[in-house]
Enzyme design. Structure first.
Site, short mmCIF file in Angstrom:
data_model
loop_
_atom_site.label_atom_id
_atom_site.label_comp_id
_atom_site.label_asym_id
_atom_site.label_seq_id
_atom_site.Cartn_x
_atom_site.Cartn_y
_atom_site.Cartn_z
N SER A 128 0.83 -1.20 0.00
CA SER A 128 0.00 0.00 0.00
C SER A 128 0.87 1.26 0.00
O SER A 128 0.60 2.20 -0.75
CB SER A 128 -0.91 0.02 1.24
OG SER A 128 -1.75 -1.10 1.25
N ARG B 197 1.17 7.92 6.03
CA ARG B 197 0.28 7.11 6.89
C ARG B 197 -1.12 7.71 6.92
O ARG B 197 -2.12 6.99 6.98
CB ARG B 197 0.86 6.96 8.31
CG ARG B 197 0.09 5.94 9.17
CD ARG B 197 0.90 5.38 10.31
NE ARG B 197 1.99 4.56 9.87
CZ ARG B 197 1.87 3.28 9.48
NH1 ARG B 197 0.70 2.68 9.52
NH2 ARG B 197 2.93 2.62 9.06
N HIS C 146 -2.67 6.67 3.76
CA HIS C 146 -2.96 5.24 3.89
C HIS C 146 -4.28 5.01 4.62
O HIS C 146 -5.04 4.09 4.32
CB HIS C 146 -1.79 4.58 4.64
CG HIS C 146 -1.96 3.12 4.91
ND1 HIS C 146 -2.28 2.63 6.15
CD2 HIS C 146 -1.86 2.04 4.10
CE1 HIS C 146 -2.38 1.31 6.09
NE2 HIS C 146 -2.12 0.93 4.87
#
Lengths: 214, 214
Positions: free
Chosen positions: A17, A39, A42
């Site tokens: 990812s 992050r 994500h």
């Protein structure tokens, strides 16, 4: 139905990812803040966070130092609390707390005609001056932090400012960014408890609480 | 710093937020699904949800009927669980559960080389056939639901499909939408535990669990 699935092992999916995010980034992101920005992307699949995150000059250093020093974390939302990696916290002996469901906070909010989020900040100010404050929901929490900081009653080691919404959200973030305090803020209306937790987890991993996985 | 804040009372801020969302909507949203779409936008400040939410023909009716019938809710994320309005659940005597931190689920995932999210679906299938399943994180949960449904082992009353991410997320949602099962899905990569909780709360409020506030 025939659909081609990626057969990566569960433990490799996060890595994959982050590779996809990296390959699709259209904005230059400095290497030092990248683990945090990536992050957040994500956790939201929303690339607008590549452009709307703001860091005070000393934010990263202050954040990592606070975490390594075992400074506790307060947050205005039980969802963010649920999303913070407890194993990573335990590496540093850090406690994360949310006072939003506390009876004394509900009472104080009623008596002072304020929000539970603002009353939670007051409770944190009593529990200890040395903390990271993480806001994933309520602009009133940021506004109360602003007031107590300008009154020199508290000096948080870091403020994560990621409330989401349409009323006073943009303004509350601007208040925090006007202060001489370490902050990581999602400018604009966006944010949320998931974003707040992602920022905290990224900091914990940067400080060595877990492998970064990219 | 001088910043003009909206002086609305805390209880009026949600109402004001929904008015702002309504005034900025650029897409026609049918009235019946509007409470759900608007609540998701409220929770993300992301208007792309006005375009990416998909409802099976019978989803709203099935959802409200399930809630009024006191059908329990399982979810793949403790953050979504934290975000679901417990007071609204209690109006219908509904329990919401997340098995992700359960020791038996961790063990089953290790033994079957699968994810805890998939193992949690298996545990839900044993606990009872009659449930709403809410996915805010793991595509593997949706994939496992798809498998058990096609094997006619379960027949969920509603699937909320809102995992977020870059690997197998789009595909897992397409699998669910290929089934003859009531679903509410955020097509594409976006979603998250906050989105999943917002959808559940919107359903609870539509069913009469709380004033809708707009």
């Amino acid at each position: 139905m025939k659909i081609q699935l990626d057969q990566s092992l569960p433990e490799d999916i996060e890595k994959r990812s982050f590779e996809i995010i990296e390959s699709e980034l259209k904005t230059y992101i400095p290497e030092d803040i990248k683990p945090i920005v990536k992050r957040v992307i994500h956790t939201t699949a929303d690339f607008s966070y590549a452009e709307n995150m703001r860091f005070s000059p000393e934010a990263l250093e202050a954040a990592v130092k606070a975490v390594k020093g075992g400074v506790n974390i307060f947050t205005d939302t039980n969802m963010a609390l649920a999303g913070i990696n407890k194993k990573a916290l335990s590496v540093f002996g850090i406690e994360a707390k949310c006072f939003m469901s506390d009876e004394d906070v509900a009472r104080a909010a009623r008596e002072n005609k304020t929000t539970r989020a603002a009353a939670s900040v007051d409770k944190a100010a009593i529990e200890g001056k040395d903390f990271i404050y993480v806001v994933g929901n309520a602009p009133t929490a940021l506004i109360r932090l602003y007031e107590l900081i300008t009154e020199e009653k508290i000096k948080p080691r870091l403020i994560v400012g990621a409330p989401v919404g349409f009323v006073n959200v943009v303004e509350s973030k601007e208040l925090i960014m006007s202060l001489n305090v370490p902050y990581i803020v999602c400018a604009g209306r966006k944010g949320g408890s998931n974003v707040a937790a992602a920022i905290v987890n990224a900091i914990l991993y940067m400080a060595g609480g877990r492998k970064q996985n990219f």
